[in-house]
Design an enzyme around this catalytic site. Structure first.
Site, mmCIF file in Angstrom:
data_model
loop_
_atom_site.group_PDB
_atom_site.id
_atom_site.type_symbol
_atom_site.label_atom_id
_atom_site.label_comp_id
_atom_site.label_asym_id
_atom_site.label_seq_id
_atom_site.Cartn_x
_atom_site.Cartn_y
_atom_site.Cartn_z
ATOM 1 N N THR A 271 12.890 36.153 9.027
ATOM 2 C CA THR A 271 12.330 37.868 9.654
ATOM 3 C C THR A 271 12.747 38.242 10.239
ATOM 4 O OG1 THR A 271 11.402 35.882 11.477
ATOM 5 C CG2 THR A 271 10.196 35.645 9.390
ATOM 6 N N MET A 272 12.013 38.948 11.576
ATOM 7 C CA MET A 272 13.428 40.133 12.494
ATOM 8 C C MET A 272 13.489 38.921 12.964
ATOM 9 S SD MET A 272 12.350 42.991 11.345
ATOM 10 C CE MET A 272 12.282 43.965 13.278
ATOM 11 N N ALA B 55 16.200 37.480 13.825
ATOM 12 C CA ALA B 55 17.136 36.082 13.423
ATOM 13 C C ALA B 55 18.723 36.277 13.009
ATOM 14 C CB ALA B 55 16.746 35.746 12.167
ATOM 15 N N LYS C 236 20.389 38.731 11.084
ATOM 16 C CA LYS C 236 21.092 39.064 9.676
ATOM 17 C C LYS C 236 22.174 39.861 9.852
ATOM 18 C CE LYS C 236 17.041 39.923 8.761
ATOM 19 N NZ LYS C 236 16.155 39.937 9.680
ATOM 20 N N SER C 237 22.299 41.125 10.973
ATOM 21 C CA SER C 237 22.936 41.906 10.857
ATOM 22 C C SER C 237 23.869 41.471 11.834
ATOM 23 C CB SER C 237 22.188 43.103 11.921
ATOM 24 O OG SER C 237 21.789 44.041 10.757
ATOM 25 N N ASP D 94 22.934 46.195 4.869
ATOM 26 C CA ASP D 94 21.661 46.106 5.715
ATOM 27 C C ASP D 94 20.424 46.822 5.137
ATOM 28 O OD1 ASP D 94 21.350 44.601 7.895
ATOM 29 O OD2 ASP D 94 21.883 46.130 9.098
ATOM 30 N N GLU D 95 19.378 46.207 5.542
ATOM 31 C CA GLU D 95 17.963 46.142 5.550
ATOM 32 C C GLU D 95 17.734 46.584 3.991
ATOM 33 O OE1 GLU D 95 16.096 46.440 7.754
ATOM 34 O OE2 GLU D 95 17.680 46.405 10.175
ATOM 35 N N CYS E 37 5.889 31.217 13.244
ATOM 36 C CA CYS E 37 5.393 30.626 11.296
ATOM 37 C C CYS E 37 4.436 31.052 11.557
ATOM 38 C CB CYS E 37 5.275 28.910 12.536
ATOM 39 S SG CYS E 37 3.719 28.333 13.188
ATOM 40 N N HIS F 189 1.158 30.522 13.323
ATOM 41 C CA HIS F 189 0.683 30.863 14.134
ATOM 42 C C HIS F 189 0.537 32.335 13.906
ATOM 43 C CE1 HIS F 189 2.385 28.114 17.145
ATOM 44 N NE2 HIS F 189 0.828 28.036 17.047
#
Length: 193
Positions: free
Chosen positions: A10-11, A13, A15-16, A87-88, A182, A185
């Site tokens: 998800t956003m 986290a 990754k980049s 990326d992305e 999650c 939510h």
């Protein structure tokens, strides 16, 4: 043996950050890499991969119509590459995902793609769907919901901080526009509970 890797989450986290660290490890050892980022994500500037913790790297911006295989093949012919980073990855077309597979299979180069799995509607992005289908290795990058559970979904917020329930799949933004939650939510937020 070269592989196509898909690191997804998800956003927010990291990754980049992971991509930048992996690319640095190659470059520190004198190995040449190629890095790509979706042209429509210009939050850090066009052709820039950036992390929330302040790390940045120049990258080649790609459009949905670009032939990534041809681009990498040309770069590799000029001077050998050791790895390709992207990326992305959620913004790739299905054809571009196959071009990444061809980079692995025909040029023998590892490709590390990083991106979101799902959008704020809870639906797979086309690029992510194809990567989940054909990648050699899938690696989930985990982050947590405010409750402490693993975040697997994301909600989009409007300028007032309210949850957006409809809209285009793609709207570029960061932590001020998206919140990782999650499943429980996320469902509460989407239903308005």
């Amino acid at each position: 043996m070269a592989k196509l890797y898909f690191h997804y989450s998800t956003m927010n986290a990291g990754k980049s950050t992971m991509l930048l660290q992996a690319a640095y490890n190659y470059q520190e050892r004198g190995m040449r890499t190629a890095a790509f980022i979706a042209a429509l994500d210009d939050r850090a500037g066009r052709g820039k991969i950036a992390s929330r913790i302040g790390l940045t790297m120049d990258a080649i911006p790609f459009e949905a119509t670009d032939d990534l295989y041809a681009m990498v093949e040309g770069m590799h012919a000029d001077e050998p590459l050791a790895c390709v980073f992207l990326d992305e990855a959620q913004f790739l077309s299905r054809e571009q995902v196959w071009q990444l597979a061809h980079i692995v299979d025909r040029l023998g180069l590892p490709v590390m793609a990083y991106g979101l799995r799902t959008d704020f509607h809870g639906r797979l992005f086309p690029g992510s769907q194809e990567l989940l289908t054909i990648a050699d290795e899938l690696r989930e990058v985990r982050t947590i919901c405010h409750c402490g559970r693993k975040a697997t979904m994301v909600v989009r917020l409007d300028s007032a901080g309210e949850v957006v329930r409809e809209g285009a799949q793609i709207e570029i933004g960061g932590g001020n526009k998206y919140v990782s939650l999650c499943r429980h939510h996320w469902e509460e937020a989407i239903s308005g509970e």
